[in-house]
Structures are given as C-alpha cells and as structure tokens.
Design an enzyme around this catalytic site. Structure first.
Site, PDB file in Angstrom:
ATOM      1  N   ARG A 290      44.182 -15.273 -16.140  1.00 32.97           N
ATOM      2  CA  ARG A 290      44.966 -16.330 -16.770  1.00 32.97           C
ATOM      3  C   ARG A 290      44.642 -17.686 -16.138  1.00 32.97           C
ATOM      4  NH1 ARG A 290      48.335 -14.986 -12.578  1.00 32.97           N
ATOM      5  NH2 ARG A 290      50.102 -16.332 -12.114  1.00 32.97           N
TER       6      ARG A 290
ATOM      7  N   CYS B 123      48.592 -25.777  27.099  1.00 30.29           N
ATOM      8  CA  CYS B 123      47.424 -26.327  27.769  1.00 30.29           C
ATOM      9  C   CYS B 123      47.551 -26.173  29.293  1.00 30.29           C
ATOM     10  CB  CYS B 123      47.241 -27.806  27.402  1.00 30.29           C
ATOM     11  SG  CYS B 123      46.281 -28.065  25.899  1.00 30.29           S
TER      12      CYS B 123
ATOM     13  N   HIS C 207      42.161 -26.536  23.859  1.00 32.65           N
ATOM     14  CA  HIS C 207      43.207 -26.681  22.844  1.00 32.65           C
ATOM     15  C   HIS C 207      42.631 -26.779  21.419  1.00 32.65           C
ATOM     16  CE1 HIS C 207      47.246 -28.081  21.513  1.00 32.65           C
ATOM     17  NE2 HIS C 207      46.572 -28.876  20.692  1.00 32.65           N
TER      18      HIS C 207
ATOM     19  N   ASN D  52      49.717 -14.856  15.614  1.00 33.14           N
ATOM     20  CA  ASN D  52      50.204 -15.637  14.479  1.00 33.14           C
ATOM     21  C   ASN D  52      49.390 -16.888  14.453  1.00 33.14           C
ATOM     22  OD1 ASN D  52      52.299 -14.345  13.246  1.00 33.14           O
ATOM     23  ND2 ASN D  52      53.885 -15.338  14.470  1.00 33.14           N
TER      24      ASN D  52
ATOM     25  N   SER E  11      53.984 -21.801  16.158  1.00 39.14           N
ATOM     26  CA  SER E  11      54.615 -23.023  16.640  1.00 39.14           C
ATOM     27  C   SER E  11      53.640 -23.991  17.293  1.00 39.14           C
ATOM     28  CB  SER E  11      55.706 -22.641  17.642  1.00 39.14           C
ATOM     29  OG  SER E  11      55.148 -21.869  18.690  1.00 39.14           O
TER      30      SER E  11
ATOM     31  N   HIS F 131      47.411 -24.427  19.747  1.00 44.02           N
ATOM     32  CA  HIS F 131      46.605 -23.963  20.885  1.00 44.02           C
ATOM     33  C   HIS F 131      46.277 -22.476  20.661  1.00 44.02           C
ATOM     34  CE1 HIS F 131      45.409 -24.577  25.198  1.00 44.02           C
ATOM     35  NE2 HIS F 131      45.227 -23.279  25.009  1.00 44.02           N
TER      36      HIS F 131
ATOM     37  N   GLN G 295      50.272 -13.022  21.146  1.00 50.41           N
ATOM     38  CA  GLN G 295      51.458 -12.530  21.834  1.00 50.41           C
ATOM     39  C   GLN G 295      51.409 -11.022  22.002  1.00 50.41           C
ATOM     40  OE1 GLN G 295      55.341 -14.047  20.855  1.00 50.41           O
ATOM     41  NE2 GLN G 295      54.498 -15.429  19.306  1.00 50.41           N
TER      42      GLN G 295
ATOM     43  N   HIS H 186      47.084  -2.024  15.863  1.00 50.01           N
ATOM     44  CA  HIS H 186      47.969  -0.865  15.833  1.00 50.01           C
ATOM     45  C   HIS H 186      47.334   0.222  16.681  1.00 50.01           C
ATOM     46  CE1 HIS H 186      50.593  -1.801  12.067  1.00 50.01           C
ATOM     47  NE2 HIS H 186      51.168  -2.165  13.185  1.00 50.01           N
TER      48      HIS H 186
ATOM     49  N   HIS I 248      45.164  -5.080  11.674  1.00 52.34           N
ATOM     50  CA  HIS I 248      45.511  -5.579  10.335  1.00 52.34           C
ATOM     51  C   HIS I 248      45.446  -7.098  10.333  1.00 52.34           C
ATOM     52  CE1 HIS I 248      47.226  -1.822   8.696  1.00 52.34           C
ATOM     53  NE2 HIS I 248      47.728  -1.616   9.898  1.00 52.34           N
TER      54      HIS I 248
ATOM     55  N   TYR J 293      59.883 -10.113  -7.940  1.00 50.39           N
ATOM     56  CA  TYR J 293      59.607  -8.684  -8.088  1.00 50.39           C
ATOM     57  C   TYR J 293      59.211  -8.060  -6.755  1.00 50.39           C
ATOM     58  CZ  TYR J 293      58.122  -4.390 -10.404  1.00 50.39           C
ATOM     59  OH  TYR J 293      58.005  -3.095 -10.798  1.00 50.39           O
TER      60      TYR J 293
END
Ligand code: H2U
Ligand code: ZN
Length: 350
Positions: free
Chosen positions: A31, A55, A115, A155, A163, A166, A170, A283, A300, A318
């Site tokens: 579409r 830093c 950085h 992330n 956030s 740099h 985690q 994982h 992943h 949905y």
C-alpha cells in the site's frame, strides 16, 4: 481461490522459543506510504563530553566519580532496579494477590572511553573487550548464591529510552529467571528432550539451508531475521556451536561474536543512514548451578525503526490488544539488510 503462499497472503507464524504468534500481512506492504520520510540529522558528538555521566573522570548523578578509564569500565548502577539486601518474602493472599520478593545486582558497562563512538563504529578488537567484560561479569555474578539469571543488554538510541549516547550497556542479574528467558527455557527443554539436539541448532541449520533470512555470518556466528520476527528489522545472532553461556565460548568464538556484533550493526546503521536504535541482549542459561544442555546462547536485536530514520513501528491497537503484526515479511527484511554495504555509511561518505 488460489493456493496459499506466504509472500501474498495474510498468515500467522509461530515463535517456537516463546510459543507466541505473530500476524504477517504481506499484502499491506504494497500500500502507498504518504507519511514523512526524513533523515535524522544527528549532531557529531565530541570524544569527551564534560556533562556526560559515563565519560572518564566525570562525576555521576549519584556522586561517584568515574576513574580515568580506557576501553571498558563497569560500575554498579546508581539507581539499581534490583537490590542485594531485599528481605525474602512476598504476598500470598489466594490466587488474586501474589507477590514475591526479588533481589539482584544491576551494573552499567561503558564500552569505550570515547563518547563519540557506537558499536558499529568501534574496532572489532575493542568490541572484543566488551565481550570479555560480559564473560567476566557473567562469571562473577553467576557464582553468587542469590543470582539465578544474568541479563546482559544494550539499549541504544533515545527512542528506545536510552538516557545517554555514550556507548554503554547494562547487566541486570536477579534471584529468579525473568519472563522471556523462562519461556525460552521451557521450550528449549521440551525440544531437547524430544529431539536430543538444541532447538536453535536445528533452526540455524534449517535457515542455513534455506538462505532466505540470513543477514551476515562468520565462522562462529550467524545473524538472521527469525521466521517469526515481530519488529520490522528484528534479528538474532546464533552461535554455530551450541553453548549454554559466554563462559563456554573459545577465544576465537569471542572474536567471532565481536565481529558479528559489528557486522550486523553496520548493516543497521546503513539501512536508513542513521545511528540505528535498538534494544539488544544475550539470552543464556540460568545460573542456578544446574546443567542446561538444551540452552543455546543467542542474542536478540529489537529495533523499532520501520521506514526511515524517524518513522518507527508502533506496537499499538491490535498489537496491544490481540497479537503483534507486521507488514514487510521477515524474508523481505533480511534481503534488504543483506543487500546493504558492509562498510559503515559514515566511512563510505568520508
Ligand atoms: P540506559 O542504558 O537506558 O541509558 O540507562 C543508563 C543507566 O545508567 C540507567 O539504568 C544508570 C541509570 O540508572 N545511571 C547511573 O548508574 N549513574 C548515573 O550517574 C546516571 C545513570
Ligand atoms: Zn560520555
């Protein structure tokens, strides 16, 4: 009616790792699109930012000062979601009010003192240092009585809630096995008991034979768009050799993991010529001291971008109320990623 084929007809696909389904609507990717198509113009970042809490030499929000580190640097998260001194216990008021105490340790890993860098812009030998830190941290945390699962993740990008630009990742380690790895633990165990081989080993062999969804590979790892991908350009990195965790990787395999992490993220950046946002993570088997021969280490990548540097896929409507849905098929996504240059666009444009 003509015969069903998965490039034209709506269908649902099973994720054998979670037993969840995804709705695929390939006819919809034909579409017309009238929304915006923009390039995100990101400002060049300095190699050192005096206001960055990651830093080297800078003070963090919690008051601690980072050492003058080179390469990687690990510290305990100043705002840890899980704590070591949580008392045992919980709430047990029949089937409707259940809670269980959860304890754990959260850490932040700076990938580089620079950085301005991101994984796709780092050298493989420096990404290898990140892989080594994953190993060291996994070894240390998994030995603790109270830690039964170690989640290593990254992330990347403000749209993923990251956030700080740099380069960092985690680790959240916990006393119980969280929801997603718990599902994967069950499905992999059932598969291993039935077939005597790992689910992901057999899956990888089938994908290597089909060649439809492969993106990049090296001697030890393969990156592909899983058959059941939900996010438009979702991928998985799977080790060719079934291993339960990073501690079982040989030196060559660790180099291989660093190499494919870079190869894949370079493709991602090249897709929309932007620093491609994602949540990614390893994982691995639980760390409760038991043996998990069914567990097959993998990584992943869940990236939200759909059509350009600024147009993301929303998991709404949905998706929230019924089942996740995608238009572009996993095969089309893999082909697009595969066909991109393996030289980072910034390097190519220099
Ligand atoms: P992101 O990877 O989502 O950007 O999160 C960065 C983490 O860094 C976040 O969990 C921690 C936050 O708690 N942090 C510190 O530990 N110290 C600081 O000074 C700021 C942020
Ligand atoms: Zn910084």
């Amino acid at each position: 009616m003509n015969k069903f084929n998965s490039t034209d007809h709506p269908h649902k696909r099973l994720n054998p790792l979670t037993n969840d389904w995804v709705l695929v609507s390939p006819h919809r990717s034909k579409r017309p699109w009238q929304g915006q198509v923009e390039k995100a113009v990101a400002a060049e970042r300095p190699q050192y930012d005096p206001t960055c809490y990651l830093c080297a030499g800078n003070e963090r929000v919690g008051g601690h000062r980072n050492p003058d580190y080179k390469g990687t640097f690990v510290f305990t998260n100043d705002f840890s979601a899980l704590l070591t001194d949580t008392p045992d216990g919980g709430v047990d008021e029949g089937s409707l009010f259940q809670a269980k105490s959860e304890s754990g340790i959260c850490k932040v890993i700076c990938f580089s003192e620079d950085h301005s860098l991101t994984i796709p812009e780092m050298e493989v030998k420096d990404i290898r240092k990140v892989v080594d830190v994953w190993g060291e941290q996994f070894a240390e945390l998994s030995q603790k009585e109270q830690i039964n699962y170690v989640q290593i993740f990254e992330n990347k990008g403000a749209i993923m809630g990251c956030s700080n630009p740099h380069p960092h990742g985690q680790i959240w380690s916990s006393s119980s096995v969280p929801v997603e790895p718990a599902k994967e633990s069950e499905t992999q165990k059932a598969y291993f008991e039935k077939h005597g081989t790992t689910l992901l080993g057999d899956y990888l062999n089938a994908e290597l034979a089909k060649e439809e969804r492969l993106v990049v590979q090296n001697e030890h790892f393969v990156a592909l768009v899983p058959y059941w991908a939900v996010w438009p350009f979702e991928t998985m990195i799977i080790s060719r050799r079934p291993v339960q965790n990073v501690l079982e990787l040989t030196d060559e395999e660790k180099d291989g993991l660093a190499d494919i992490y870079k190869q894949l993220t370079v493709k991602y950046d090249n897709l929309f010529e932007t620093s491609f946002a994602y949540s990614a993570g390893l994982h691995q088997a639980p760390t409760d001291g038991k043996d998990y021969p069914e567990w097959h280490l993998h990584m992943h990548f869940y990236p939200p971008l759909l059509r350009s540097a600024t147009v993301k896929k929303f998991m709404v409507g949905y998706e929230m109320l019924a089942t996740p849905q995608r238009d572009i098929t996993a095969e089309q996504a893999a082909q697009r990623l595969r066909d991109l240059s393996d030289v980072h666009y910034k390097k190519a444009n220099q």
